[in-house]
Scaffold this active site. Structure first.
Site, short mmCIF file in Angstrom:
data_model
loop_
_atom_site.label_atom_id
_atom_site.label_comp_id
_atom_site.label_asym_id
_atom_site.label_seq_id
_atom_site.Cartn_x
_atom_site.Cartn_y
_atom_site.Cartn_z
N HIS A 140 0.84 -1.22 0.00
CA HIS A 140 0.00 0.00 0.00
C HIS A 140 0.88 1.26 0.00
O HIS A 140 0.89 1.98 -0.98
CB HIS A 140 -1.01 0.05 1.16
CG HIS A 140 -1.97 -1.09 1.17
ND1 HIS A 140 -2.78 -1.37 0.10
CD2 HIS A 140 -2.22 -2.06 2.10
CE1 HIS A 140 -3.51 -2.44 0.37
NE2 HIS A 140 -3.19 -2.88 1.56
N ASP A 158 -4.80 -7.98 -3.70
CA ASP A 158 -5.16 -7.81 -2.30
C ASP A 158 -6.53 -8.40 -1.95
O ASP A 158 -6.64 -9.59 -1.71
CB ASP A 158 -5.08 -6.31 -1.95
CG ASP A 158 -5.21 -6.05 -0.46
OD1 ASP A 158 -5.24 -7.02 0.31
OD2 ASP A 158 -5.25 -4.87 -0.05
#
Ligand SMILES: [Zn+2]
Length: 447
Positions: A270, A321
Site C-alpha cells: 500500500h 489484495d
C-alpha cells in the site's frame, strides 16, 4: 518434455515487441527464444501478444468471498470488516483448500503465474492450533499447485488487535502468542518445502498495528535466515499513522526502518499515506512497494505516491489484495490513471514500465528472479493476450503494449503456460469451469 511454441508477437527484453517468435520449452524452463522465425512444424501457435508470467504480489485468497457482499448498502468500511471476519471464522483447511484453489484458478485465467499469499488465518476457532499447526498454509500451497501457480507463501506474524490491544474474537485464529512461537511454526513450514522449486516460504509483519516493534526483529531474522521475502502492510490509512506516531513518535515506515525490516528483499504493501522521510527511507533501502489500486479505491484508502517512490529507488509491484477484481492489467493502468486524477497531469508512467512492474519486477520481488522474462533459462511462463477482442482490436506492433495495459482485461488472456505446464487453453482452465468451482466454494460461506 520439449514443446515448441510460435508467438505471433512477443514482448521480449529489453522491452520490444517482436513478431514471429519461436519459444522452446524443456520441462519448466525456456531453452530457446528465436525472433523472426517461421513457425516450425508441430509448434503450438499463440496468436496475439505473448507476455511473460504476471506476478500477483499481494493476495488474501479468502477475501474472494467478500466480492459483492461488502458493496451492499453504501458499502461502508464496517460492511467490509464484518464480512471479512465472518468469512475468516467459517473457514477450515478443507473449505479453504476449495476456495483458494478456485481463486487461484481465477488468477491463472488472468495470466498470473506467481501469487504472493499474505497468509494470517493460521489456527482453528478460538486460536486452537490444528493437529498440524500449518494445516492452513499447506492448504494454500496445495491450492496453488492444483491451479498451476507458483506460490510465495508469506507466513504472517499477527499478534495484537491494534496497537496495545489483545486479539479478540476471530482474530484469535491469526495469532501465535509471540514472535518466537510464530517463528518456530514458520520454520517448520519452510523446512517442509525446502528445495521445492515452485514454493517460496517468506515472512510478513502484518502491520505496526498487529506486531509490536520489539517483536519485529524475530520476523526480520527469519527472512534473513531463509533469504526470503519480507512483506508488511504499511500506512494504508491515516488512522494507522496517527496511532503509530502517538505511541512510538515515529511513522510506520520509520518503525520498520528502525527494526531492520526495510531492504531489497522487503515489500511495503500500500504505502499510501507517506511523509517525505518515509519516501526517502523506502527508496533509499530499495524496498519494493506493492500498489493495490483496486482495493485502495474500494476501501477509500487514497492514492499512494508510486512515481515518487520509484524515483526515490523503490521498485513498484502490483497486487489484487482483497480480490475486488482479479485483473493485473486493471491494477497496472490504475497506477497511472489514479495519479492523473490526483495531479491533474498525464504521463507519469509508460505502459512498458507498468508491464514490467506486473512481470519481471514482481516475480523477482517474490523470490523468483528467473521469471517474468522471455529468455532462455527463465521459468517457462507464456501469457497470451488476444489482440482481436472488442477491447483490443486495432492494436498494432507499435501499440500492442499500450493496448494491453490501458484497454485489455483479464478476459483477453486466452492461453497460459506456467512453469512449462499449459494451464489455460482457449480461455479454459485445466480444472474446468472455474466459475462453477468458485460458486461451489463460496456457497457454504453465503448461508
Ligand atoms: Zn492486504
Amino acid at each position: 518434455m520439449h514443446v515448441t511454441y510460435w508467438c505471433e508477437m512477443a514482448w521480449l527484453p529489453p522491452g520490444e515487441i517482436v513478431e514471429s517468435v519461436v519459444v522452446g520449452v524443456e520441462g519448466r524452463r525456456i531453452v530457446e527464444v528465436r525472433p523472426e522465425a517461421a513457425p516450425p512444424p508441430g509448434a503450438v501457435r499463440l496468436a496475439g501478444l505473448t507476455l511473460p508470467g504476471l506476478a500477483n504480489c499481494h493476495s488474501h485468497a479468502f477475501h474472494r468471498a467478500l466480492r459483492g457482499h461488502t458493496q451492499t448498502g453504501r458499502g461502508s468500511f464496517w460492511t467490509w470488516r464484518e464480512r471479512m471476519y465472518a468469512v475468516a471464522e467459517a473457514l477450515g483447511p478443507d473449505s479453504y483448500l476449495d476456495l483458494a484453489t478456485a481463486t487461484y484458478a481465477e488468477m491463472a485465467l488472468a495470466g498470473i503465474t506467481t501469487v504472493a499469499e499474505f497468509h494470517y488465518l493460521h489456527h482453528g476457532p478460538g486460536g486452537r492450533p490444528y493437529a498440524d499447526p500449518n494445516a492452513m498454509g499447506h492448504a494454500l500451497v496445495e491450492a496453488a499447485r492444483r491451479a498451476g501457480l507458483r506460490i510465495t507463501l508469506l507466513d504472517t506474524c499477527y499478534l495484537t488487535g491494534g496497537i496495545g490491544d489483545a486479539l479478540t474474537g476471530t482474530q484469535l485464529r491469526f495469532g501465535d502468542g509471540d514472535a518466537d512461537r510464530w517463528a518456530a511454526r514458520a520454520d517448520n513450514l519452510a523446512q517442509v518445502y525446502e528445495g521445492e522449486e515452485d514454493v517460496e516460504i517468506g515472512a510478513a509483519i502484518h502491520s505496526v498495528r498487529a506486531v509490536p516493534p520489539e517483536q519485529m526483529p524475530v520476523v526480520v531474522d527469519f527472512a534473513h535466515r531463509h533469504t526470503a521475502p519480507l512483506h508488511a502492510h504499511v500506512s494504508e490509512q491515516p488512522a494507522e499513522n496517527e496511532a503509530c506516531v502517538e505511541l512510538y513518535s515515529a511513522t510506520p515506515v520509520q518503525v520498520l526502518h528502525e527494526h531492520g525490516a526495510l531492504g531489497p528483499r522487503s515489500t511495503a504493501v500500500h504505502a499510501t499515506h507517506l511523509s517525505d522521510v518515509d519516501v526517502a527511507l523506502l527508496g533509499g533501502s530499495t524496498t519494493h512497494v506493492c500498489m493495490c489500486p483496486t482495493t485502495e479505491r474500494d476501501l477509500a484508502d487514497g492514492v499512494g505516491p508510486a512515481r515518487r517512490l520509484l524515483d526515490a529507488g523503490s521498485p513498484v509491484t502490483l497486487g489484487t489484495d482483497s480480490q475486488a477484481v482479479i485483473d493485473l492489467f486493471e491494477e497496472a493502468r490504475a497506477v497511472e490513471l489514479d495519479e492523473r486524477l490526483v495531479t491533474g497531469e498525464r504521463g507519469h508512467w509508460h505502459a512498458e514500465q507498468l508491464l514490467n512492474a506486473a512481470t519481471a519486477i514482481g516475480q523477482a520481488s517474490l523470490g523468483f528472479p528467473d521469471a517474468g522474462c522471455l529468455v532462455p533459462g527463465a521459468w517457462a511462463d507464456l501469457v497470451s493476450v488476444r489482440l482481436d477482442s472488442v477491447r483490443t482490436a486495432g492494436a498494432t506492433k507499435a501499440t500492442a503494449v499500450e493496448a494491453v495495459v490501458f484497454a485489455a482485461t483479464s478476459a483477453d488472456v486466452y492461453s497460459v503456460v506456467a512453469g512449462g505446464r499449459r494451464i489455460v487453453e482457449d480461455g479454459r482452465h485445466v480444472l474446468g469451469d472455474v466459475g462453477a468451482l468458485l460458486g461451489e466454494a463460496l456457497a457454504p460461506l453465503n448461508r
